[in-house]
Write a protein that holds these residues in place. Structure first.
Motif, PDB file in Angstrom:
ATOM      1  N   ALA A  33       1.010  -1.314  -0.081  1.00 36.45           N
ATOM      2  CA  ALA A  33      -0.018  -0.035  -0.131  1.00 36.45           C
ATOM      3  C   ALA A  33       1.028   1.220   0.024  1.00 36.45           C
ATOM      4  CB  ALA A  33      -0.890   0.006   1.249  1.00 36.45           C
ATOM      5  N   THR A  47       1.093   3.876  -3.333  1.00 37.41           N
ATOM      6  CA  THR A  47       0.403   5.280  -2.999  1.00 37.41           C
ATOM      7  C   THR A  47       1.730   6.471  -3.237  1.00 37.41           C
ATOM      8  OG1 THR A  47      -0.708   4.375  -1.086  1.00 37.41           O
ATOM      9  CG2 THR A  47      -0.106   6.611  -1.135  1.00 37.41           C
ATOM     10  N   ALA A  92      -5.582  -6.885  -4.912  1.00 37.45           N
ATOM     11  CA  ALA A  92      -6.964  -6.521  -4.736  1.00 37.45           C
ATOM     12  C   ALA A  92      -6.775  -4.772  -4.237  1.00 37.45           C
ATOM     13  CB  ALA A  92      -7.792  -6.947  -3.932  1.00 37.45           C
ATOM     14  N   GLU A  93      -5.755  -4.982  -3.111  1.00 38.01           N
ATOM     15  CA  GLU A  93      -5.609  -3.370  -2.522  1.00 38.01           C
ATOM     16  C   GLU A  93      -4.704  -2.712  -3.251  1.00 38.01           C
ATOM     17  OE1 GLU A  93      -6.488  -2.642   0.476  1.00 38.01           O
ATOM     18  OE2 GLU A  93      -4.969  -1.154   1.157  1.00 38.01           O
ATOM     19  N   ALA A 106      -4.634  -2.684  -6.497  1.00 43.69           N
ATOM     20  CA  ALA A 106      -5.592  -2.031  -7.668  1.00 43.69           C
ATOM     21  C   ALA A 106      -6.631  -1.046  -7.126  1.00 43.69           C
ATOM     22  CB  ALA A 106      -6.390  -3.447  -8.098  1.00 43.69           C
ATOM     23  N   LYS A 107      -7.091  -1.331  -5.931  1.00 41.46           N
ATOM     24  CA  LYS A 107      -7.911  -0.435  -5.394  1.00 41.46           C
ATOM     25  C   LYS A 107      -7.283   1.119  -5.205  1.00 41.46           C
ATOM     26  CE  LYS A 107      -9.086  -0.067  -0.941  1.00 41.46           C
ATOM     27  NZ  LYS A 107      -9.361  -0.925   0.199  1.00 41.46           N
ATOM     28  N   LEU A 108      -5.846   0.998  -4.581  1.00 44.14           N
ATOM     29  CA  LEU A 108      -5.089   2.441  -4.443  1.00 44.14           C
ATOM     30  C   LEU A 108      -4.534   2.883  -5.793  1.00 44.14           C
ATOM     31  CD1 LEU A 108      -3.265   1.217  -1.282  1.00 44.14           C
ATOM     32  CD2 LEU A 108      -5.196   2.863  -1.318  1.00 44.14           C
ATOM     33  N   ARG A 156      -6.448   2.882  -8.546  1.00 49.95           N
ATOM     34  CA  ARG A 156      -7.549   3.402  -9.285  1.00 49.95           C
ATOM     35  C   ARG A 156      -7.720   4.881  -9.345  1.00 49.95           C
ATOM     36  NH1 ARG A 156     -12.319   0.578  -6.646  1.00 49.95           N
ATOM     37  NH2 ARG A 156     -11.223  -1.232  -7.505  1.00 49.95           N
ATOM     38  N   ASP A 189     -10.626 -10.357 -11.007  1.00 47.66           N
ATOM     39  CA  ASP A 189     -11.725 -10.074 -10.197  1.00 47.66           C
ATOM     40  C   ASP A 189     -10.966  -9.094  -9.074  1.00 47.66           C
ATOM     41  OD1 ASP A 189     -14.186 -10.027  -8.705  1.00 47.66           O
ATOM     42  OD2 ASP A 189     -13.082 -11.365  -7.305  1.00 47.66           O
ATOM     43  N   ALA A 190      -9.821  -9.397  -8.920  1.00 45.18           N
ATOM     44  CA  ALA A 190      -8.860  -8.703  -7.922  1.00 45.18           C
ATOM     45  C   ALA A 190      -8.539  -7.339  -8.412  1.00 45.18           C
ATOM     46  CB  ALA A 190      -7.798  -9.546  -7.366  1.00 45.18           C
ATOM     47  N   GLY A 191      -8.684  -7.186  -9.765  1.00 42.40           N
ATOM     48  CA  GLY A 191      -8.342  -5.775 -10.277  1.00 42.40           C
ATOM     49  C   GLY A 191      -7.110  -6.002 -11.468  1.00 42.40           C
TER      50      GLY A 191
END
Ligand code: PGA
Length: 251
Positions: free
Chosen positions: A22, A26, A49-50, A52-54, A56, A86-88
């Motif tokens: 993360a 970042t 997944a984490e 990919a989320k960060l 985005r 699915d995880a990004g």
């Protein structure tokens, strides 16, 4: 380089806890992108997944380091292309030399993995490269052509459109020994010539070929200056935000 968009990809391998991943993604979202490169990171599955989320909303795309050839089933520890997506992940590495040598992925297995990735619309970065012994025996192109021919067997150029090839000499991965820019250029040009013969001139000219193997902030500029080098696949230095930021913003 013609008008091919450069790609700078980081392969995080089996590194980083969730918190470390993360923090790294970042930091990288603030790295800038002066060459308008496609920027890709391949975290380990537990961070996919984490990350990919960060990522985005940023320019960074997220890749899986591998995928299984089946969509689901009794394959303990494996991750399917459906799960990676699915995880990004929008991209996957296939055929990294550590998959080939440590986990025994054969050309036939890799061919099935490419099929699975393409079936699910994951963009493929297909890795090839010779060992030191093969280079010393003057078998470099023989080995690479056979990896390309067998790993990509039975696909039309239409199906392979958008595939990225990564040339990673095994002797240069994680060793600190980089291929010279001339060595990289020679093999990249030979790969492009192979693609012209196996598919077409248009396909070969459009296909991005990345160099990987001890790419550093201190050697990326001269490697990227080679006409047939369209990007870099970076291991070790992709784990250090400042170093990878400098590589993304190569001169
Ligand atoms: P390295 O790894 O940059 O640490 O040599 C490259 C790779 O394996 O993709």
């Amino acid at each position: 380089m013609t008008n091919r968009t450069p790609i700078i990809a980081g392969n995080w391998k089996m590194h980083n806890t969730l918190a470390e991943s993360a923090a790294l993604i970042t930091a990288l979202t603030k790295a800038g992108n002066k060459n308008k490169a496609e920027i890709i990171v391949a975290p380990s599955y537990t961070s996919l997944a984490e990350v990919a989320k960060l990522a985005r909303g940023s320019e960074i795309q997220v890749a899986s380091q591998d995928v299984h050839w089946e969509d689901k089933g009794a394959f303990t520890s494996a991750v399917s292309p459906v799960q990676a997506k699915d995880a990004g992940a929008t991209i996957t590495l296939i055929g990294h030399s550590e998959r080939r040598s440590v986990f025994g992925d054969s050309d036939e297995i890799l061919n099935k993995k490419v099929a699975a990735a393409l079936r699910h619309g994951l963009k493929v970065i297909f890795c090839v490269g010779e060992t030191l012994q093969e280079r010393e025996e003057n078998k470099t192109m023989q080995v690479i052509e056979s990896q390309l021919k067998n790993g990509l067997a039975n696909f039309t150029q239409e199906q392979l459109k958008g595939i990225v090839i990564a040339y990673e000499p095994v002797w240069a991965i994680g060793t600190g020994k980089t291929a010279t820019p001339e060595q990289a250029q020679e093999v990249h040009a030979a790969i492009r010539a192979y693609l012209t013969g196996a598919y077409s001139e248009d396909f070969a000219q459009a296909t991005r070929i990345l160099y990987g193997g001890s790419v550093k902030d201190s050697n990326v500029d001269e490697i990227m200056a080679q006409p047939d080098v369209d990007g870099a696949l970076v291991g070790g230095q992709s784990l250090i935000a400042e170093k990878f930021a400098r590589i993304i913003n190569f001169n």
